[in-house]
Design a protein around this motif. Structure first.
Motif, PDB file in Angstrom:
ATOM      1  N   ASP A  30     -20.048  -9.781 -21.885  1.00 35.33           N
ATOM      2  CA  ASP A  30     -19.458  -9.989 -23.215  1.00 35.33           C
ATOM      3  C   ASP A  30     -19.866 -11.365 -23.716  1.00 35.33           C
ATOM      4  N   GLU A  31     -20.366 -11.413 -24.947  1.00 30.62           N
ATOM      5  CA  GLU A  31     -20.887 -12.656 -25.502  1.00 30.62           C
ATOM      6  C   GLU A  31     -19.800 -13.724 -25.620  1.00 30.62           C
ATOM      7  N   GLN A  32     -18.582 -13.323 -26.015  1.00 27.38           N
ATOM      8  CA  GLN A  32     -17.514 -14.290 -26.191  1.00 27.38           C
ATOM      9  C   GLN A  32     -17.090 -14.912 -24.864  1.00 27.38           C
ATOM     10  N   ILE A  33     -17.014 -14.102 -23.815  1.00 32.92           N
ATOM     11  CA  ILE A  33     -16.660 -14.632 -22.502  1.00 32.92           C
ATOM     12  C   ILE A  33     -17.748 -15.581 -22.003  1.00 32.92           C
ATOM     13  N   ALA A  34     -19.014 -15.213 -22.223  1.00 32.68           N
ATOM     14  CA  ALA A  34     -20.112 -16.092 -21.824  1.00 32.68           C
ATOM     15  C   ALA A  34     -20.029 -17.424 -22.560  1.00 32.68           C
ATOM     16  N   GLN A  35     -19.688 -17.384 -23.845  1.00 34.17           N
ATOM     17  CA  GLN A  35     -19.507 -18.627 -24.604  1.00 34.17           C
ATOM     18  C   GLN A  35     -18.387 -19.467 -23.998  1.00 34.17           C
ATOM     19  N   GLU A  36     -17.297 -18.814 -23.637  1.00 35.07           N
ATOM     20  CA  GLU A  36     -16.132 -19.528 -23.097  1.00 35.07           C
ATOM     21  C   GLU A  36     -16.480 -20.241 -21.791  1.00 35.07           C
ATOM     22  N   LEU A  37     -17.193 -19.548 -20.903  1.00 31.51           N
ATOM     23  CA  LEU A  37     -17.489 -20.128 -19.601  1.00 31.51           C
ATOM     24  C   LEU A  37     -18.704 -21.053 -19.632  1.00 31.51           C
ATOM     25  N   LEU A  38     -19.801 -20.587 -20.195  1.00 30.34           N
ATOM     26  CA  LEU A  38     -21.075 -21.275 -20.030  1.00 30.34           C
ATOM     27  C   LEU A  38     -21.358 -22.306 -21.116  1.00 30.34           C
ATOM     28  N   VAL A  39     -20.637 -22.228 -22.228  1.00 29.45           N
ATOM     29  CA  VAL A  39     -20.824 -23.213 -23.301  1.00 29.45           C
ATOM     30  C   VAL A  39     -19.632 -24.162 -23.342  1.00 29.45           C
ATOM     31  N   LYS A  40     -18.443 -23.623 -23.607  1.00 28.57           N
ATOM     32  CA  LYS A  40     -17.266 -24.489 -23.719  1.00 28.57           C
ATOM     33  C   LYS A  40     -16.923 -25.164 -22.395  1.00 28.57           C
ATOM     34  N   ARG A  41     -17.216 -24.513 -21.285  1.00 30.19           N
ATOM     35  CA  ARG A  41     -16.991 -25.113 -19.969  1.00 30.19           C
ATOM     36  C   ARG A  41     -18.321 -25.412 -19.282  1.00 30.19           C
ATOM     37  N   GLY A  42     -19.304 -25.756 -20.074  1.00 36.25           N
ATOM     38  CA  GLY A  42     -20.628 -26.008 -19.540  1.00 36.25           C
ATOM     39  C   GLY A  42     -20.668 -27.135 -18.525  1.00 36.25           C
ATOM     40  N   HIS A  43     -19.700 -28.057 -18.598  1.00 35.54           N
ATOM     41  CA  HIS A  43     -19.665 -29.151 -17.623  1.00 35.54           C
ATOM     42  C   HIS A  43     -19.307 -28.645 -16.227  1.00 35.54           C
ATOM     43  N   ILE A  44     -18.807 -27.412 -16.140  1.00 32.08           N
ATOM     44  CA  ILE A  44     -18.470 -26.819 -14.845  1.00 32.08           C
ATOM     45  C   ILE A  44     -19.548 -25.854 -14.388  1.00 32.08           C
ATOM     46  N   TYR A  45     -20.153 -25.125 -15.341  1.00 29.09           N
ATOM     47  CA  TYR A  45     -21.039 -24.014 -14.988  1.00 29.09           C
ATOM     48  C   TYR A  45     -22.502 -24.279 -15.341  1.00 29.09           C
ATOM     49  N   SER A  46     -22.972 -25.478 -15.087  1.00 27.99           N
ATOM     50  CA  SER A  46     -24.371 -25.796 -15.398  1.00 27.99           C
ATOM     51  C   SER A  46     -25.222 -26.030 -14.161  1.00 27.99           C
ATOM     52  N   GLY A  47     -24.705 -25.720 -12.987  1.00 29.22           N
ATOM     53  CA  GLY A  47     -25.511 -25.820 -11.783  1.00 29.22           C
ATOM     54  C   GLY A  47     -26.481 -24.665 -11.667  1.00 29.22           C
ATOM     55  N   ARG A  48     -27.428 -24.808 -10.774  1.00 30.21           N
ATOM     56  CA  ARG A  48     -28.368 -23.731 -10.476  1.00 30.21           C
ATOM     57  C   ARG A  48     -28.225 -23.350  -9.003  1.00 30.21           C
ATOM     58  N   PRO A  49     -28.242 -22.061  -8.700  1.00 31.69           N
ATOM     59  CA  PRO A  49     -28.164 -21.635  -7.300  1.00 31.69           C
ATOM     60  C   PRO A  49     -29.455 -21.921  -6.546  1.00 31.69           C
ATOM     61  N   GLN A  50     -29.324 -22.002  -5.234  1.00 31.68           N
ATOM     62  CA  GLN A  50     -30.501 -22.196  -4.392  1.00 31.68           C
ATOM     63  C   GLN A  50     -31.351 -20.934  -4.377  1.00 31.68           C
ATOM     64  N   ILE A  51     -32.630 -21.091  -4.717  1.00 28.49           N
ATOM     65  CA  ILE A  51     -33.604 -20.017  -4.541  1.00 28.49           C
ATOM     66  C   ILE A  51     -34.290 -20.289  -3.218  1.00 28.49           C
ATOM     67  N   ARG A  52     -34.013 -19.486  -2.240  1.00 30.40           N
ATOM     68  CA  ARG A  52     -34.348 -19.851  -0.880  1.00 30.40           C
ATOM     69  C   ARG A  52     -35.841 -20.037  -0.656  1.00 30.40           C
ATOM     70  N   ALA A  53     -36.664 -19.236  -1.316  1.00 30.86           N
ATOM     71  CA  ALA A  53     -38.103 -19.309  -1.066  1.00 30.86           C
ATOM     72  C   ALA A  53     -38.776 -20.484  -1.762  1.00 30.86           C
ATOM     73  N   LEU A  54     -38.030 -21.246  -2.584  1.00 24.82           N
ATOM     74  CA  LEU A  54     -38.558 -22.470  -3.185  1.00 24.82           C
ATOM     75  C   LEU A  54     -37.995 -23.666  -2.436  1.00 24.82           C
ATOM     76  N   MET A  55     -38.752 -24.739  -2.374  1.00 24.81           N
ATOM     77  CA  MET A  55     -38.332 -25.926  -1.637  1.00 24.81           C
ATOM     78  C   MET A  55     -37.852 -27.018  -2.590  1.00 24.81           C
ATOM     79  N   ASN A  56     -36.672 -27.523  -2.358  1.00 25.46           N
ATOM     80  CA  ASN A  56     -36.155 -28.710  -3.055  1.00 25.46           C
ATOM     81  C   ASN A  56     -36.137 -28.574  -4.578  1.00 25.46           C
ATOM     82  N   HIS A  57     -36.041 -27.343  -5.072  1.00 25.46           N
ATOM     83  CA  HIS A  57     -36.074 -27.180  -6.527  1.00 25.46           C
ATOM     84  C   HIS A  57     -34.806 -27.699  -7.191  1.00 25.46           C
ATOM     85  N   LYS A  58     -33.709 -27.802  -6.464  1.00 22.85           N
ATOM     86  CA  LYS A  58     -32.457 -28.261  -7.065  1.00 22.85           C
ATOM     87  C   LYS A  58     -32.446 -29.768  -7.315  1.00 22.85           C
TER      88      LYS A  58
END
Length: 475
Positions: A30-58
């Motif tokens: 849902d676009e509105q929920i995505a806005q709520e979490l990823l935009v309005k709470r972007g300071h919480i949800y702006s990390g990137r997960p580890q992609i295991r086959a890449l080295m030190n990308h984080k």
């Protein structure tokens, strides 16, 4: 996977939790929920997960779009944003139009290879803008495809069976492969950077390039001779190299899907061509025609809704614990705003499975916006979640807007696209519009399409257009 996520959303609602191999996921449809979490709470949800086959990308500096938020990420992102915005003011200095003239000539002379030539075309544009060297275009396209393989669930098995990554080095083929691949890529970026630097100091580097902009800034800061240590050169070469690579992988697939959409929907191909003929006549469309070609823009934008290049969305990761709708979201949870599902919410996109550009052209549709001289576009307005959310929004929307428009409109101006016919039966060969690779950013698989110049006159105009700019193409 995106179809499975949508099926679960239809059952469990627009936000639900699941887990895979011990990793917690929140799936948003849902676009509105995505806005709520990823935009309005972007300071919480702006990390990137580890992609295991890449080295030190984080930690960086090699992959700005895949880094966690840190000083390297902030510096690179700020610089790329400013460089893109400045280039867009000048519509990328005519580079896109010149490369499209070449691309049309390539399509005319070798139409059967349209699929692979799209990727090279996108690579040539980015290499010219970055390094003043279009000759690396094909190599960048191939490098982008290889990097995407490493990033994707469908790539190395360690991306799903992560414990395998812990096998000792001597027995670990995935670590050995990735170390060698990344070393080659970084060395290549560094070589491109050093060649551009030498050309800049000799005053041979075109001023309309991002590398020229970077060297010029260094000199304004007092580094007249551009003396840098290895770390500084790696930072800059990776920033420009990855910017280049992303510009290939994010535009190639949508252009392939666009040609497919025009082939499968000849009625919209005709409408767009009539609009182009009325405005442009016997000349190729350019960025100066953007305001006057809303049907073309609507067909392009509907392509990205109908067949998203990133159907799962790009994953965000919670950087600390949070609570939403009474549910605890723990640190490390991966949040996916599933594009395939969001683009198929019936109240927002009625008749969602059908390619319908009129949803952006007629006031009765929920996504209609005025004025049509501005909307639809890829940078703003309804349906812009294709480029991500909040602090992780893609920085390339400006070049996507121009490159998709000029390339798409120009192919429509020059060519007629239609289904191939079986040489034995004479029957049209069906196209599977969902046949793609399995990368995190999709390209279509090669599909059967006839590509013919619209007339002998148009074919002559294509060759004349290429001849006019051939000597100015920077290789």
């Amino acid at each position: 996977m995106w179809k499975k996520f949508k099926k679960w959303a239809d059952i469990h609602g627009p936000i639900y939790r699941t887990s895979m191999l011990g990793q917690q996921f929140i799936i948003v449809s849902d676009e509105q929920i995505a806005q709520e979490l990823l935009v309005k709470r972007g300071h919480i949800y702006s990390g990137r997960p580890q992609i295991r086959a890449l080295m030190n990308h984080k930690t960086g500096p090699g992959y700005v779009a895949l880094m966690d938020r840190n000083d390297t990420w902030t510096r690179q992102r700020k610089w790329v944003h400013a460089a893109m915005a400045e280039s867009h003011k000048h519509h990328f200095y005519g580079v896109i139009e010149n490369k499209v003239r070449r691309f049309l000539a390539v399509l005319l002379l070798d139409p059967a290879k349209f699929h692979s030539n799209i990727r090279e075309h996108c690579g040539r544009i980015m290499c010219t803008l970055a390094w003043d060297d279009a000759g690396k275009g094909k190599d960048y396209g191939d490098s982008a495809d290889c990097t995407l393989t490493q990033m994707s669930v469908s790539g190395p098995i360690v991306n799903t069976m992560t414990p395998l990554w812990s096998i000792p080095w001597a027995l670990n083929p995935w670590k050995k492969y990735e170390r060698a691949r990344e070393d080659r890529q970084w060395a290549w970026w560094l070589q491109s950077y050093q060649v551009a630097k030498a050309r800049y100091l000799r005053r041979e580097l075109c001023a309309d390039t991002w590398s020229h902009r970077y060297f010029e800034e260094l000199q304004r800061q007092g580094n007249e001779k551009l003396v840098q240590n290895a770390e500084e050169e790696r930072f800059a070469s990776c920033m420009l190299g990855f910017q280049n690579l992303v510009g290939v992988i994010t535009i190639t697939g949508p252009l392939q899907f666009f040609l497919m959409a025009m082939t499968l929907h000849p009625e919209w191909q005709t409408k767009a061509q009539e609009e182009i003929d009325r405005i442009c006549g016997d000349r190729m469309p350019t960025t100066a025609d953007i305001e006057d070609l809303p049907i073309v823009r609507a067909c392009l934008k509907e392509t990205l809704r109908w067949r998203s290049g990133v159907p799962l969305g790009v994953p965000h990761q919670a950087e600390r614990d949070d609570e939403y709708m009474g549910e605890t979201i723990t640190k490390g949870t991966i949040v996916l705003a599933c594009e395939w599902s969001i683009n198929r919410v019936p109240t927002r996109y009625p008749d969602p499975e059908t390619f319908r550009p009129e949803r952006y052209l007629e006031p009765t549709w929920p996504t209609y916006q005025e004025p049509l001289s501005k909307y639809p576009n890829f940078r703003e307005g309804h349906g812009m979640h294709t480029f991500g959310w909040g602090r992780r929004t893609c920085l390339g929307q400006h070049i996507v807007d121009d490159e998709m428009f000029v390339t798409g409109a120009s192919v429509l101006w020059g060519f007629q696209m239609s289904k191939k016919r079986c040489p034995e039966t004479g029957m049209e060969i069906d196209i599977d519009s969902e046949a793609t690779n399995a990368h995190v950013i999709l390209e279509t698989l090669p599909f059967p399409m006839d590509l013919m110049p619209r007339s002998e006159q148009r074919a002559a105009e294509i060759l004349t257009g290429y001849a006019e700019i051939r000597d100015s193409l920077r290789v």
